[in-house]
Design a protein around this motif. Structure first.
Motif, mmCIF file in Angstrom:
data_model
loop_
_atom_site.group_PDB
_atom_site.id
_atom_site.type_symbol
_atom_site.label_atom_id
_atom_site.label_comp_id
_atom_site.label_asym_id
_atom_site.label_seq_id
_atom_site.Cartn_x
_atom_site.Cartn_y
_atom_site.Cartn_z
ATOM 1 N N GLN A 186 -5.675 -3.790 5.150
ATOM 2 C CA GLN A 186 -6.206 -2.268 5.503
ATOM 3 C C GLN A 186 -7.373 -1.706 4.662
ATOM 4 O O GLN A 186 -7.820 -0.963 5.223
ATOM 5 C CB GLN A 186 -4.649 -1.555 4.995
ATOM 6 N N ASP A 187 -7.368 -2.088 3.530
ATOM 7 C CA ASP A 187 -8.650 -1.596 2.469
ATOM 8 C C ASP A 187 -10.077 -2.122 2.956
ATOM 9 O O ASP A 187 -10.804 -1.502 3.041
ATOM 10 C CB ASP A 187 -8.161 -1.868 1.071
ATOM 11 N N LYS A 218 0.760 -1.345 0.030
ATOM 12 C CA LYS A 218 -0.058 -0.026 -0.039
ATOM 13 C C LYS A 218 0.819 1.382 0.056
ATOM 14 O O LYS A 218 0.719 2.258 -0.460
ATOM 15 C CB LYS A 218 -0.917 -0.063 1.365
ATOM 16 N N HIS A 220 -10.727 -4.214 5.749
ATOM 17 C CA HIS A 220 -11.011 -4.363 7.178
ATOM 18 C C HIS A 220 -10.659 -2.982 7.960
ATOM 19 O O HIS A 220 -10.957 -2.728 9.165
ATOM 20 C CB HIS A 220 -10.501 -5.563 7.709
ATOM 21 N N GLY A 221 -9.906 -2.082 7.321
ATOM 22 C CA GLY A 221 -9.796 -0.997 8.014
ATOM 23 C C GLY A 221 -8.447 -0.870 8.987
ATOM 24 O O GLY A 221 -8.432 0.066 9.891
ATOM 25 N N TRP A 222 -7.671 -2.038 8.938
ATOM 26 C CA TRP A 222 -6.661 -2.092 9.809
ATOM 27 C C TRP A 222 -5.712 -1.118 9.794
ATOM 28 O O TRP A 222 -5.122 -0.787 8.491
ATOM 29 C CB TRP A 222 -6.126 -3.644 9.792
ATOM 30 N N SER A 223 -4.921 -0.830 10.805
ATOM 31 C CA SER A 223 -3.730 0.133 10.833
ATOM 32 C C SER A 223 -2.499 -0.797 10.476
ATOM 33 O O SER A 223 -2.520 -2.029 10.849
ATOM 34 C CB SER A 223 -3.699 0.801 12.168
#
Length: 431
Positions: A268-269, A56, A271-274
């Motif tokens: 990240q995309d 990313k 599940h929105g994980w950092s």
């Protein structure tokens, strides 16, 4: 000074590797060889994991289109397609010499990646790094297969995989700080220069394998043979074994490699994980994956290579499908099953690649396995980009590829011989 064949010895570093379980009684020489090749394996895996973890960030920095990600990863992975000449040279000039050469090559190319001014430079540096890394991995497995006893050869290859897999944990730990480092993802690639300091030590302490030394003494015409003699002899004497190994390695990688490359971006995309959360899951999953290497090696010595290869490869495919298709909170944790199965699959296929062929062509055969593994990975990543046009989703495309990957365990069940517990000379006579 204790002899190399002393089996009461235990190296000091073993206390930091509890995941290896209760090791067999190895000789001092076997422990030394395992430790030395594992050190460099850690940084080889570190470099491989960096692309998937930082995909990313690399995409944003270099301005890469979403639809081109599979193609980019495929081009990078294609470097290992050119590893065969290096592994062929290891059958001609020795395992030790070519192993040192590969370490130097992938270290310099990994460090150079940090300076990439654009996408083209990034692909070139990483392609070269994968060339040397693929050859290093193949030769390292050959070294362990030739140095270890028949009764614990699988354990040795599994231990090598488990120790080298710590490089994935190192990459994940470094990735947690990617947004804090002054040069972001570039700083992580610069860390890959560390093995340069190890090469001098390896030159003094890494021995040539006893089997290669014996072969070189026996065959006075060895160096007078044509450079491609190992390839010619391999195809002439073992066409069936070579074909089924090539097909199995190719098919499983079509599913395996895209699943690994896109995992961090998916978390990240979708599940929105950092990055920190991705690191945590990767470390936990990586620990399970490391255990998978050890478990597969140990089990395959006791229950056979064939059933263990099937068990782990099927488990990996189930993990991939659930990871990418389930949108519930539990979905991401199938990454752990995926890594566990991936580790065991790699161990058993690496063992087969080294065991089914004689010393004179063993490194070449392992190089062919790496070539087909890479071809499968490149094909799988390219297919992701192709299927993106049909599915509108990289994630669905990756799940679809598991149908091709399933051909691999079917091939193992139907065609592969059982090699566990047998001497290499019994499995594949030299003459």
């Amino acid at each position: 000074m204790q002899a190399d064949d002393d089996r009461s010895h235990r190296p000091g570093w073993l206390r930091y590797a509890p995941f290896l379980g209760r090791p067999p009684a190895l000789t001092r020489r076997q422990w030394r060889v395992l430790g030395l090749v594992s050190i460099v394996g850690i940084f080889e895996i570190y470099d491989v994991f960096l692309l998937s973890l930082n995909l990313k960030q690399i995409q944003a920095d270099l301005g890469i289109a979403e639809s081109h990600l599979g193609l980019l990863a495929g081009l990078v992975g294609a470097g290992a397609l050119f590893a065969l000449p290096v592994t062929l040279a290891a059958d001609r000039f020795g395992r030790r010499r070519m192993l040192l050469f590969t370490i130097l090559g992938y270290t310099l190319c990994t460090g150079a990646t940090a300076l990439s001014p654009n996408t083209a430079a990034f692909v070139i540096f990483q392609l070269l790094a994968r060339l040397f890394a693929g050859a290093e991995s193949a030769i390292a497995n050959v070294v362990i297969a030739e140095e270890f006893d028949a009764r614990n050869r699988g354990w040795g290859i599994g231990a090598l995989g488990a120790l080298a897999a710590c490089g994935g944990g190192l990459a994940a730990l470094a990735f947690a700080f990617v947004n804090l480092l002054p040069f972001g993802w570039r700083s992580l690639y610069a860390i890959g220069l560390v093995p340069l300091g190890i090469v001098a030590h390896l030159r003094r302490t890494l021995p040539e394998t006893a089997r290669f030394d014996a072969l070189e003494r026996e065959r006075v015409e060895f160096h007078a043979a044509p450079p491609i003699a190992p390839v010619r002899n391999l195809v002439r004497r073992y066409p069936g074994r070579l074909a089924m190994l090539a097909f199995t390695a190719f098919a499983i990688q079509i599913a395996m490699r895209p699943a690994v490359v896109f995992s961090s971006k998916f978390l990240q995309d979708v599940h929105g994980w950092s990055p920190g959360h991705v690191t945590l899951l990767t470390i936990v999953g990586g620990m399970v994956g490391i255990a998978g290497n050890s478990a597969a090696g140990w089990l395959s010595d006791r229950r056979g290579r064939r059933p263990v290869a099937v068990l782990f490869s099927v488990g990996m495919l189930v993990g991939i499908v659930c990871f990418y298709l389930l949108r519930s909170p539990i979905g991401p944790f199938f990454w752990i099953l995926q890594l566990f199965g991936l580790s065991g699959t790699d161990v058993t296929l690496a063992a087969y690649g080294a065991e089914m062929f004689p010393t004179a062509v063993r490194s070449t055969a392992s190089g062919v396995r790496v070539l087909c593994t890479t071809a499968g990975a490149v094909t799988g990543l390219a297919l992701v980009s192709v299927l993106f046009g049909l599915t509108g989703s990289n994630w669905t495309a990756i799940a679809w590829l598991c149908a091709i990957g399933a051909l691999s365990p079917l091939c193992v069940v139907a065609l592969f011989p059982e090699t566990a517990g047998r001497r290499l000379e019994e499995i594949a006579p030299e003459h």
